[in-house]
Design an enzyme around this catalytic site. Sequence first.
Site, PDB file in Angstrom:
ATOM      1  N   HIS A   1       2.189  30.244  -4.107  1.00 60.83           N
ATOM      2  CA  HIS A   1       3.239  29.900  -3.153  1.00 60.83           C
ATOM      3  C   HIS A   1       4.563  29.608  -3.862  1.00 60.83           C
ATOM      4  CE1 HIS A   1      -0.272  29.538  -0.576  1.00 60.83           C
ATOM      5  NE2 HIS A   1       0.513  29.386   0.474  1.00 60.83           N
TER       6      HIS A   1
ATOM      7  N   HIS B   1      -2.650  22.387  -6.355  1.00 61.30           N
ATOM      8  CA  HIS B   1      -2.162  22.838  -7.655  1.00 61.30           C
ATOM      9  C   HIS B   1      -1.730  21.645  -8.492  1.00 61.30           C
ATOM     10  CE1 HIS B   1      -2.130  27.109  -6.530  1.00 61.30           C
ATOM     11  NE2 HIS B   1      -1.622  26.733  -5.379  1.00 61.30           N
TER      12      HIS B   1
END
Length: 281
Positions: A195, A237
Amino acid sequence: MPGSQARCRARDRNNALNRPEFMSLNQPPRQQAAGETRGGSGSSASRDSQDVGGAGSDGGQKEGQRRPEQDCMQLNPSFRGIAMSSLLAIDICLSKRASVCVGPHGSGAPVRSMVTLLALSGHALLWICGTLFCLWRSNTLAGQEVLLNLLLALILDVMTVAGMQKLVKRRGPWDFPPGFLDYMAMDLYSFPAAHASRAVMLSKFLLNHLVLAVPLRILLYLWAFLMGVSRVLLGRHHLSDVGCGFALGFLHFTLVESVWLDSPTCQTLISIGTLRWSPLI
């Protein structure tokens, strides 16, 4: 004779090597002693077999008798290894502390739905499907050129990030199983953040090829930054994953700009894709 024997016993008694704490210095190595006992007990073995096995036994003794400096090298890692391990530990610790929107009862639970919606706005399927729809509805050559290059940039980003994630196979700070949309976009691992890479690439692409007002330009930069932050807040993440994703997205934008497809090439690709291409005679 009795006097000489008494002197020998007195000399042996006064010898420091015969004291109990120094007895190990007088004993031969275990491998050597074991080899001598085997050699004494197995006198019936042939010399040819001893010659053949001599090289192997010497190699085994050399392998078994490790040098002290080799043990010190294993026990004392290098400064680079210590630094990398420390940075990795700090990265994991800070990423877990920043994951405030992981559970429904965390400190960031009130904004969890908004953060999830923000992360969904950078999904690959949403942008690829939107680009295909706009390309289908576009009637201008300039618009089709920009949209087709954007589509190729999105495909390049998805394939590159998926390959790196498959190669590294790093899990997230909370090791969540990937969802259905993650499987569709091949976003299965943590490093690098897909992303974040896509957000930087899209923001740079749109700012370079669209005429936007200053507030919209600032909002686009802010969206790209918050995209990476949202992935950390959701526990998907690490901080290092997002940082590397930002750098990779900028690299994708630079690569797409360097191999930009002109309008005739885009029209040829569109005609092939829509099955309206006729070979030149």
